[in-house]
Write an enzyme that holds these catalytic residues in place. Structure first.
Site, PDB file in Angstrom:
ATOM      1  N   SER A 240       0.799  -1.260   0.016  1.00  0.00           N
ATOM      2  CA  SER A 240      -0.130   0.051   0.062  1.00  0.00           C
ATOM      3  C   SER A 240       1.029   1.362   0.106  1.00  0.00           C
ATOM      4  O   SER A 240       0.641   2.276  -0.890  1.00  0.00           O
ATOM      5  CB  SER A 240      -1.040  -0.107   1.232  1.00  0.00           C
ATOM      6  OG  SER A 240      -0.338  -0.328   2.245  1.00  0.00           O
ATOM      7  N   HIS A 270      -1.813  -9.164   1.867  1.00  0.00           N
ATOM      8  CA  HIS A 270      -1.876  -7.520   2.683  1.00  0.00           C
ATOM      9  C   HIS A 270      -3.004  -7.335   3.294  1.00  0.00           C
ATOM     10  O   HIS A 270      -3.107  -8.250   4.315  1.00  0.00           O
ATOM     11  CB  HIS A 270      -1.409  -6.576   1.462  1.00  0.00           C
ATOM     12  CG  HIS A 270      -0.737  -5.266   2.105  1.00  0.00           C
ATOM     13  ND1 HIS A 270      -0.304  -5.142   3.193  1.00  0.00           N
ATOM     14  CD2 HIS A 270      -0.889  -3.948   1.395  1.00  0.00           C
ATOM     15  CE1 HIS A 270       0.282  -3.794   3.286  1.00  0.00           C
ATOM     16  NE2 HIS A 270      -0.182  -3.136   2.318  1.00  0.00           N
ATOM     17  N   HIS A 318       5.764 -12.799   7.235  1.00  0.00           N
ATOM     18  CA  HIS A 318       6.076 -11.391   7.066  1.00  0.00           C
ATOM     19  C   HIS A 318       7.225 -11.542   5.928  1.00  0.00           C
ATOM     20  O   HIS A 318       8.238 -12.318   6.114  1.00  0.00           O
ATOM     21  CB  HIS A 318       6.246 -10.584   8.019  1.00  0.00           C
ATOM     22  CG  HIS A 318       6.005  -9.221   7.880  1.00  0.00           C
ATOM     23  ND1 HIS A 318       6.939  -8.379   7.336  1.00  0.00           N
ATOM     24  CD2 HIS A 318       4.752  -8.537   7.932  1.00  0.00           C
ATOM     25  CE1 HIS A 318       6.349  -7.187   7.131  1.00  0.00           C
ATOM     26  NE2 HIS A 318       5.236  -7.180   7.421  1.00  0.00           N
ATOM     27  N   ARG A 327       3.042  -4.960  16.667  1.00  0.00           N
ATOM     28  CA  ARG A 327       1.678  -4.687  16.614  1.00  0.00           C
ATOM     29  C   ARG A 327       0.782  -5.765  17.175  1.00  0.00           C
ATOM     30  O   ARG A 327      -0.249  -5.746  17.583  1.00  0.00           O
ATOM     31  CB  ARG A 327       1.443  -4.398  14.977  1.00  0.00           C
ATOM     32  CG  ARG A 327       2.100  -3.237  14.752  1.00  0.00           C
ATOM     33  CD  ARG A 327       2.155  -2.863  13.152  1.00  0.00           C
ATOM     34  NE  ARG A 327       2.522  -4.057  12.234  1.00  0.00           N
ATOM     35  CZ  ARG A 327       2.305  -4.160  11.284  1.00  0.00           C
ATOM     36  NH1 ARG A 327       1.785  -3.081  10.203  1.00  0.00           N
ATOM     37  NH2 ARG A 327       2.728  -5.047  10.410  1.00  0.00           N
ATOM     38  N   ASP A 373      -2.099  -8.813  11.565  1.00  0.00           N
ATOM     39  CA  ASP A 373      -3.504  -9.239  11.051  1.00  0.00           C
ATOM     40  C   ASP A 373      -3.977 -10.665  11.792  1.00  0.00           C
ATOM     41  O   ASP A 373      -5.133 -10.736  11.688  1.00  0.00           O
ATOM     42  CB  ASP A 373      -3.693  -9.657   9.457  1.00  0.00           C
ATOM     43  CG  ASP A 373      -3.307  -8.280   8.823  1.00  0.00           C
ATOM     44  OD1 ASP A 373      -3.585  -7.282   9.242  1.00  0.00           O
ATOM     45  OD2 ASP A 373      -2.492  -8.413   7.786  1.00  0.00           O
TER      46      ASP A 373
HETATM   47  N1  HAX Z   1       1.426 -19.884   5.426  1.00  0.00           N
HETATM   48  C1  HAX Z   1       1.800 -20.881   4.344  1.00  0.00           C
HETATM   49  N2  HAX Z   1       3.061 -20.597   3.768  1.00  0.00           N
HETATM   50  C2  HAX Z   1       3.374 -19.725   3.844  1.00  0.00           C
HETATM   51  C3  HAX Z   1       3.102 -18.621   5.047  1.00  0.00           C
HETATM   52  C4  HAX Z   1       2.127 -18.970   5.674  1.00  0.00           C
HETATM   53  N3  HAX Z   1       1.481 -17.999   6.380  1.00  0.00           N
HETATM   54  N4  HAX Z   1       4.176 -17.449   4.537  1.00  0.00           N
HETATM   55  C5  HAX Z   1       5.034 -17.775   3.910  1.00  0.00           C
HETATM   56  N5  HAX Z   1       4.813 -18.886   3.303  1.00  0.00           N
HETATM   57  C6  HAX Z   1       5.473 -19.748   2.155  1.00  0.00           C
HETATM   58  C7  HAX Z   1       5.430 -18.716   1.039  1.00  0.00           C
HETATM   59  O1  HAX Z   1       3.964 -18.712   0.503  1.00  0.00           O
HETATM   60  C8  HAX Z   1       6.307 -19.195   0.194  1.00  0.00           C
HETATM   61  O2  HAX Z   1       6.152 -20.376  -0.384  1.00  0.00           O
HETATM   62  P1  HAX Z   1       6.536 -20.683  -1.952  1.00  0.00           P
HETATM   63  O3  HAX Z   1       8.033 -20.699  -1.915  1.00  0.00           O
HETATM   64  O4  HAX Z   1       5.853 -22.238  -2.219  1.00  0.00           O
HETATM   65  O5  HAX Z   1       5.830 -19.719  -2.731  1.00  0.00           O
HETATM   66  C9  HAX Z   1       7.459 -19.575   1.275  1.00  0.00           C
HETATM   67  O6  HAX Z   1       6.852 -19.690   2.571  1.00  0.00           O
HETATM   68  C10 HAX Z   1       8.570 -18.542   1.417  1.00  0.00           C
HETATM   69  O7  HAX Z   1       8.016 -17.272   1.669  1.00  0.00           O
HETATM   70  P2  HAX Z   1       8.431 -16.260   2.751  1.00  0.00           P
HETATM   71  O8  HAX Z   1       9.692 -15.557   2.142  1.00  0.00           O
HETATM   72  O9  HAX Z   1       8.528 -16.649   4.217  1.00  0.00           O
HETATM   73  O10 HAX Z   1       7.469 -15.061   2.798  1.00  0.00           O
HETATM   74  P3  HAX Z   1       7.196 -13.873   1.646  1.00  0.00           P
HETATM   75  O11 HAX Z   1       8.001 -12.908   1.851  1.00  0.00           O
HETATM   76  O12 HAX Z   1       7.229 -14.510   0.181  1.00  0.00           O
HETATM   77  O13 HAX Z   1       5.718 -13.540   1.935  1.00  0.00           O
HETATM   78  C11 HAX Z   1       3.664 -13.055   3.218  1.00  0.00           C
HETATM   79  C12 HAX Z   1       5.190 -12.847   3.000  1.00  0.00           C
HETATM   80  C13 HAX Z   1       3.291 -11.995   4.318  1.00  0.00           C
HETATM   81  C14 HAX Z   1       2.767 -12.711   1.771  1.00  0.00           C
HETATM   82  C15 HAX Z   1       3.370 -14.446   3.648  1.00  0.00           C
HETATM   83  O14 HAX Z   1       4.085 -14.871   4.812  1.00  0.00           O
HETATM   84  C16 HAX Z   1       2.009 -15.004   3.757  1.00  0.00           C
HETATM   85  O15 HAX Z   1       1.429 -15.103   2.539  1.00  0.00           O
HETATM   86  N6  HAX Z   1       1.248 -14.730   4.907  1.00  0.00           N
HETATM   87  C17 HAX Z   1      -0.066 -15.054   4.984  1.00  0.00           C
HETATM   88  C18 HAX Z   1      -0.867 -13.771   4.614  1.00  0.00           C
HETATM   89  C19 HAX Z   1      -0.748 -12.843   5.732  1.00  0.00           C
HETATM   90  O16 HAX Z   1      -0.933 -12.927   6.727  1.00  0.00           O
HETATM   91  N7  HAX Z   1      -0.396 -11.456   5.003  1.00  0.00           N
HETATM   92  C20 HAX Z   1      -0.272 -10.262   5.714  1.00  0.00           C
HETATM   93  C21 HAX Z   1       1.010  -9.681   6.121  1.00  0.00           C
HETATM   94  C22 HAX Z   1       1.421  -8.458   6.918  1.00  0.00           C
HETATM   95  C23 HAX Z   1       0.525  -7.495   6.113  1.00  0.00           C
HETATM   96  O17 HAX Z   1       0.918  -6.900   4.898  1.00  0.00           O
HETATM   97  N8  HAX Z   1      -0.503  -7.142   6.449  1.00  0.00           N
HETATM   98  O18 HAX Z   1      -1.139  -5.995   5.873  1.00  0.00           O
END
Ligand code: HAX
Length: 446
Positions: A240, A270, A318, A327, A373
């Site tokens: 964002s 996000h 994250h 938070r 979240d």
């Molecule tokens: N559940 C399952 N798998 C997860 C995971 C979770 N909560 N978090 C990371 N992973 C997976 C990723 O999908 C990725 O898998 P692939 O290699 O197969 O694609 C692997 O672990 C490595 O990811 P990472 O490097 O640890 O995390 P990223 O930086 O790629 O992604 C995210 C960060 C926040 C998008 C991710 O942790 C996620 O999808 N979390 C769940 C959704 C979430 O809670 N989002 C809110 C984040 C905070 C925010 O921005 N709030 O607004």
């Protein structure tokens, strides 16, 4: 001294730092970029500047150098409330100074004068099908108000000047900041409360008035203040904040930039994750444990089932953080004190024990700990905001504090239009195998 006068002094102090870095040290290298960073969402590439907040992977966010407990402790409190003024957080993010009570109240009064939601915005919202997602309505409402932009007017009338361009950005930011709680509450009451509206109360601060317009009794005013302050900023690379910065870098105004940013916040990876968490927990309780709090074993099984169906565990992980999000902890502390028995909070607490070991055992998740979240929805639910697709709108109101502070400073320091360079897959393959890059020139020419 008004906030604008204070800011003008700060800008005059800060400009020479940026100019000197650019002129004298512009060629100093600060980072290398790998193929995995290029394909993998530019993760970790140091390519943005902000002094508003900094996210340390181990410690979490600091707002202008202050941790969350420090901010909560130092910002002036609303009389009779547990939480500080949301307006004080904006003052801090913008100036880097903890305001006095008098300074915050002056800003709060200025914002109160701008607390009007234009009738045409209400007409636009009412013309949208009622099953439209509240984030779509929120973003559309912001975009509709672009005609009010003082920056766009200033630019269109030929006044653009690098020294003064921050001033109409500042005015736009204040105008929109004052209107966002009205817009959010209007959407809520229109969509979920049968078109019954509660007028803004000029005696209340921003957080208190939001609770009033939502129609929710104390201590929801403190929940709103806490929520907006905690969600204010998370440095600049998140979707964002980055979207707003990118859009405004084309000299677009605050309305265009923030409406676009809300499209990114509405993504499930996000800001939408807060709604996903509640939905996921409620569905699990309904389908798997007969509406009751599950046992630890049932919960572990459900977490594993979610993962094996290819979904992520919402609220965990994250891109930058490598520890539990402070938070999350701030909200958990509030919930432990204020939420008398709440089954959903009990599940949220159990997940804090169950999820990290399961995610760690996958071997690929870089951060198995909860983010903001994982905790925020349950507090909203507890106080009666059970329409979880509204939660991201709350995030959108809070996030404006940091994004607007950044947009004003972007203009004040004359940051350039964003234009990173892309490469082709073939170029990456050549770099990967150290082959000569003779084709690069040809590809670029085409
Ligand atoms: N559940 C399952 N798998 C997860 C995971 C979770 N909560 N978090 C990371 N992973 C997976 C990723 O999908 C990725 O898998 P692939 O290699 O197969 O694609 C692997 O672990 C490595 O990811 P990472 O490097 O640890 O995390 P990223 O930086 O790629 O992604 C995210 C960060 C926040 C998008 C991710 O942790 C996620 O999808 N979390 C769940 C959704 C979430 O809670 N989002 C809110 C984040 C905070 C925010 O921005 N709030 O607004």
């Amino acid at each position: 001294m008004s906030l604008k006068e204070k800011l003008a002094g700060k800008i005059a102090q800060e400009r020479p730092r940026t100019t000197k870095l650019l002129k004298e040290f512009g060629n100093v290298k600060i980072d290398d970029v790998t193929i995995s960073q290029t394909i993998g969402g530019m993760r970790g590439i140091k390519s943005m500047v902000t002094d508003i907040s900094y996210l340390d992977p181990e410690e979490g966010i600091r707002f202008r150098g202050y941790t969350i407990p420090e901010v909560m402790d130092k910002l002036p409190k609303v009389p009779g409330a547990e939480m500080p003024y949301v307006e004080g957080q904006f003052y801090l993010l913008l100036t880097g100074e903890i305001p006095t009570l008098e300074e915050v109240q002056e800003l709060a009064e200025e914002l109160k004068e701008k607390r009007v939601l234009p009738e045409y915005v209400k007409d636009i919202l009412r013309a949208m099908p009622r099953d439209t997602h509240p984030m779509t309505m929120f973003s559309a409402g912001i975009l509709a108000m672009q005609r009010e932009s003082k920056f766009a007017k200033y630019y269109n009338e030929g006044h653009f000047n690098k020294n003064t361009a921050w001033e109409p950005m500042f005015e736009d930011a204040l105008d929109l900041l004052a209107k966002l709680p009205l817009l959010g509450a209007y959407i809520y009451r229109m969509k979920y409360k049968g078109d019954t509206f509660i007028p803004s109360n000029p005696d209340l601060d921003l957080g208190g008035d939001f609770a009033n317009m939502m129609g929710i009794a104390k201590p929801y005013d403190d929940v709103a203040r806490m929520y907006f302050i905690l969600h204010a900023d998370h440095e600049s690379g998140n979707v964002s904040a980055h979207t707003a910065h990118l859009v405004a870098s084309a000299l677009s105004d605050v309305y265009y930039a923030y409406s676009a940013a809300m499209g990114g916040l509405a993504g499930p990876l996000h800001g939408l994750a807060n709604q996903e968490v509640l939905k996921w927990i409620q569905e699990m309780m309904k389908d798997k444990s007969g509406g009751k709090v599950p046992t630890k074993d049932e919960l572990t099984k459900f977490v594993k089932e979610t993962l094996s169906s290819g979904q992520v565990i919402p609220g965990y992980g994250h891109a930058v953080l490598r520890k539990t999000d402070p938070r999350y902890m701030a909200q958990r502390e509030f919930a432990l004190t204020h939420l008398t028995y709440d089954p959903t909070f009990e599940v949220v607490s159990m997940l804090f024990e169950v999820v990290p070991p399961v995610l760690s055992s996958m071997g690929k998740v870089k951060n198995p700990w909860p983010n903001v979240d994982a905790q925020s929805g349950v507090i909203q639910w507890h106080y009666g905001v059970v329409e979880y697709d509204f939660y991201t709108v709350l995030f959108g109101i809070g996030r404006a504090l940091g994004v607007f502070a950044n947009l004003i400073w972007d203009r004040a320091l004359g940051y350039a239009i964003e234009r990173p360079k892309s490469v082709t897959t073939e170029m990456l393959e050549q770099w990967a195998t150290h082959e000569p890059l003779y084709k690069q020139a040809e590809t670029v020419k085409q």
